[in-house]
Scaffold this active site. Structure first.
Site, PDB file in Angstrom:
ATOM      1  N   ASP A 135       0.827  -1.220  -0.117  1.00 40.11           N
ATOM      2  CA  ASP A 135      -0.094   0.076   0.015  1.00 40.11           C
ATOM      3  C   ASP A 135       0.776   1.285   0.028  1.00 40.11           C
ATOM      4  OD1 ASP A 135      -2.413  -1.010  -0.136  1.00 40.11           O
ATOM      5  OD2 ASP A 135      -2.805  -0.931   2.096  1.00 40.11           O
ATOM      6  N   LYS A 191      -3.551   3.162  -2.316  1.00 36.17           N
ATOM      7  CA  LYS A 191      -4.812   3.750  -2.400  1.00 36.17           C
ATOM      8  C   LYS A 191      -4.591   5.527  -1.905  1.00 36.17           C
ATOM      9  CE  LYS A 191      -7.051   0.449  -0.255  1.00 36.17           C
ATOM     10  NZ  LYS A 191      -8.054  -0.225   0.495  1.00 36.17           N
ATOM     11  N   MET A 209      -8.600   8.289   9.570  1.00 33.50           N
ATOM     12  CA  MET A 209      -9.110   8.909   8.020  1.00 33.50           C
ATOM     13  C   MET A 209     -10.028   9.999   8.409  1.00 33.50           C
ATOM     14  SD  MET A 209      -9.994   4.974   6.683  1.00 33.50           S
ATOM     15  CE  MET A 209     -10.838   4.636   8.128  1.00 33.50           C
TER      16      MET A 209
HETATM   17  N1  SAH Z   1      -4.477  -0.014   9.361  1.00 34.09           N
HETATM   18  C1  SAH Z   1      -4.203   1.123   9.546  1.00 34.09           C
HETATM   19  C2  SAH Z   1      -5.058   2.368   9.320  1.00 34.09           C
HETATM   20  C3  SAH Z   1      -5.515   2.565   7.791  1.00 34.09           C
HETATM   21  S1  SAH Z   1      -6.876   3.711   7.510  1.00 34.09           S
HETATM   22  C4  SAH Z   1      -3.497   1.122  10.948  1.00 34.09           C
HETATM   23  O1  SAH Z   1      -3.682   0.328  11.778  1.00 34.09           O
HETATM   24  O2  SAH Z   1      -2.493   2.228  11.283  1.00 34.09           O
HETATM   25  C5  SAH Z   1      -5.693   4.928   6.996  1.00 34.09           C
HETATM   26  C6  SAH Z   1      -5.775   6.010   8.142  1.00 34.09           C
HETATM   27  O3  SAH Z   1      -4.677   5.577   9.267  1.00 34.09           O
HETATM   28  C7  SAH Z   1      -5.087   7.165   7.915  1.00 34.09           C
HETATM   29  O4  SAH Z   1      -6.177   8.004   7.152  1.00 34.09           O
HETATM   30  C8  SAH Z   1      -4.874   7.993   9.032  1.00 34.09           C
HETATM   31  O5  SAH Z   1      -5.971   8.330   9.794  1.00 34.09           O
HETATM   32  C9  SAH Z   1      -4.119   6.794   9.876  1.00 34.09           C
HETATM   33  N2  SAH Z   1      -2.756   6.697   9.529  1.00 34.09           N
HETATM   34  C10 SAH Z   1      -1.986   5.750   9.045  1.00 34.09           C
HETATM   35  N3  SAH Z   1      -0.611   5.897   9.132  1.00 34.09           N
HETATM   36  C11 SAH Z   1      -0.502   7.098   9.796  1.00 34.09           C
HETATM   37  C12 SAH Z   1       0.685   7.697  10.325  1.00 34.09           C
HETATM   38  N4  SAH Z   1       1.839   7.396   9.991  1.00 34.09           N
HETATM   39  N5  SAH Z   1       0.366   8.664  11.036  1.00 34.09           N
HETATM   40  C13 SAH Z   1      -0.862   9.327  11.212  1.00 34.09           C
HETATM   41  N6  SAH Z   1      -1.819   8.778  10.968  1.00 34.09           N
HETATM   42  C14 SAH Z   1      -1.717   7.690   9.875  1.00 34.09           C
END
Ligand code: SAH
Length: 513
Positions: A43, A65, A180
């Site tokens: 991803d 995405k 998100m």
């Molecule tokens: N599975 C992922 C989340 C996926 S949804 C997890 O467990 O982290 C994607 C969202 O995750 C983004 O819109 C944001 O809100 C958050 N996100 C993912 N990586 C991030 C990061 N390094 N810093 C801040 N928010 C993050």
């Protein structure tokens, strides 16, 4: 312990959590799975560094995405996993954070089960906890929050009935973490206020948590929107609402490191980059690795072979670099010999890096000068080497001859043997120019004269690209070479080692925060 493992020739899928960004936050199990992959499906929010753990020949499929631009629809990803596994491949589906926290990992597992494809889930460090942690925000705290709730912020404002029970959420009293949620920040804030949450409740937004470019904004629930807009913070970010958000001020650590926010280019040979890169990253720098030089066999490989074969005729052995040590032992091994051929010789090295290289071959009793340069070595050896004694100096081709000529002036019988050569790395110019054009580069490091010559050669007509970068040198010889090319070092290591170089960078660029 191995659980659901591969069965004969059938395919297998690992749904692996890659962690939030910092590549070191991948789990050991995740790394193992990547190493087994025939196909790796990854991803946008996954660090590309993790791809280095794949075996040669692994096929990489990017299905990144973007919130506004679904590059590959979910059903197509599901089909891809199924199809690849049905060819008998080991497939790793590498997903940001944890695969089952808003990662649609559940849907992928469903598709696999439906097609009878065996799979394993490798949980990852979720951004919901890690991004706040890297901002110094504990999601729970004995005196501030006894629960935390992770909520999607991706709901459409025009949805008739919200699946989020805002009334309860606004009254939970624990920490709220929204993923998100950036596009919907006004809606989230509005709903919480509407359902009675105090506008003075601390709130924080952590952008790209755990990445070198992390940014944290702290405010109150009522003012977070303005502050976020002011700072131009976008996705991917986590929104934290609750008393713990205020702890950033007290416990923030990641963004406080001395080189945080600085971008540094390191230029050594590829196999030596990582030690320097790791030290700089530890201090907060974003590192771009540009291997400008390559270590190659010398133009006359027989001289080293001959010296190793006849090592018994020498009284002294001198190394001026770790590369020389490695080349020497590679030759010894090729001749079916090992470190025992050095018994009886006195060994001197130019500095602690070379000393450490010898230690890897079990040689620990060596002489190291006070000043880590050729002149230092001469000062060390002059009183010890007697006229007529035979000295083998194993070093880079076309190195300076100060050491050899001064030892000869002492009456020593010196064999100056090229153990290796350095040359401009192929294709290095493009990578360097790309890095300089796409990033604001704060610093460039030079660990030898050859890295300086190579940089100048690689840049060619694009020399102006490095005008704004601070240049750092490992020692006086490298600095002199820089000046010969019209480049003025901003700093020079005071001990001529990688640690010394890092110290010089921190002394010059390390901001007090
Ligand atoms: N599975 C992922 C989340 C996926 S949804 C997890 O467990 O982290 C994607 C969202 O995750 C983004 O819109 C944001 O809100 C958050 N996100 C993912 N990586 C991030 C990061 N390094 N810093 C801040 N928010 C993050």
């Amino acid at each position: 312990m191995q659980c659901a493992e591969r069965d004969g020739n059938s395919g297998f899928v690992y749904l692996v959590g890659a962690g939030p960004g910092d590549p070191s936050l991948l789990t050991l199990k995740g790394k193992e799975a990547i190493g087994k992959a025939d196909v790796l499906v990854y991803d946008r929010l996954v660090s590309e560094r993790l791809l280095d753990f794949a075996k040669p020949g692994c096929e990489f499929v990017y299905v990144g995405k973007h919130p506004t631009n679904h590059a590959v629809p979910q059903h197509a990803i599901n089909e891809l996993l199924v199809e690849k596994a049905q060819t008998g491949a080991v497939v790793v589906r590498l997903k940001g954070g944890d695969p089952f926290v808003f990662g649609r990992g559940g849907e992928e597992a469903d598709a696999l089960r439906e097609h009878g494809i065996p799979f394993a889930i490798v949980p990852g460090v979720t951004s919901a906890i890690a991004a706040p942690a890297y901002a110094g925000i504990p999601v729970t705290h004995r005196s501030a929050a006894s629960s935390f709730t992770v909520i999607t912020g991706h709901e459409h404002a025009d949805k008739d009935e919200s699946s989020i029970p805002w009334e309860q959420v606004a009254n939970l009293r624990g920490t709220l973490v929204f993923l998100m949620g950036m596009d919907n920040l006004p809606l989230i804030v509005g709903k919480l206020l509407e359902h009675g949450m105090d506008g003075a409740t601390p709130a924080a937004v952590v952008h790209r948590g755990t990445w070198a470019c992390q940014k944290t904004v702290c405010a109150t629930l009522a003012s977070i929107e303005d502050k976020v807009a002011e700072q131009g913070i976008e996705n991917p970010s986590v929104i934290v609402v609750g008393q713990v958000a205020a702890l950033h001020e007290r416990l923030g650590w990641f963004e406080e490191r001395p080189l945080f926010g600085k971008t540094v280019i390191v230029t050594r040979a590829r196999h030596q980059l990582s030690a320097l890169a790791a030290k700089l990253e530890e201090l907060g720098a974003q590192v771009i690795e540009c291997p400008l030089i390559e270590i190659t066999p010398p133009s006359d490989p027989h001289a080293l072979g001959d010296a190793v074969e006849n090592i018994g005729r020498y009284r002294w052995l001198v190394f001026t670099s770790a590369n020389g040590v490695d080349a020497f032992f590679a030759e010894a091994r090729a001749q079916g010999k090992d470190a025992r051929i050095l018994s009886g010789l006195d060994i001197a090295v130019i500095g602690t890096g070379t000393e450490a290289a010898l230690a890897r071959f079990g040689i620990t009793q060596v002489m190291v000068p006070e000043e880590f340069c050729a002149e230092g070595l001469v000062a060390l050896l002059a009183p010890k080497v007697n006229a007529g004694e035979r000295v083998l100096v194993a070093r880079a081709e076309a190195a300076r001859d100060v050491l050899v000529s001064m030892l000869q002036a002492q009456g020593a019988d010196v064999d100056d043997v090229a153990a290796y050569a350095t040359r401009e790395a192929r294709g290095c110019g493009e990578a360097l120019v790309r890095a300089l054009q796409s990033e604001t580069v704060d610093a460039i490091t030079f660990t030898s004269s050859s890295t300086v010559r190579s940089l100048v050669g690689c840049l060619g007509a694009d020399a102006a690209l490095i005008e704004d970068a601070a240049l750092f040198s490992i020692g006086p010889i490298t600095s002199q070479t820089m000046r010969d090319f019209g480049l003025e070092p901003r700093g020079q290591a005071s001990t001529y080692t990688i640690d010394g170089l890092v110290e010089a960078i921190v002394a010059s660029l390390g901001g007090v925060r």
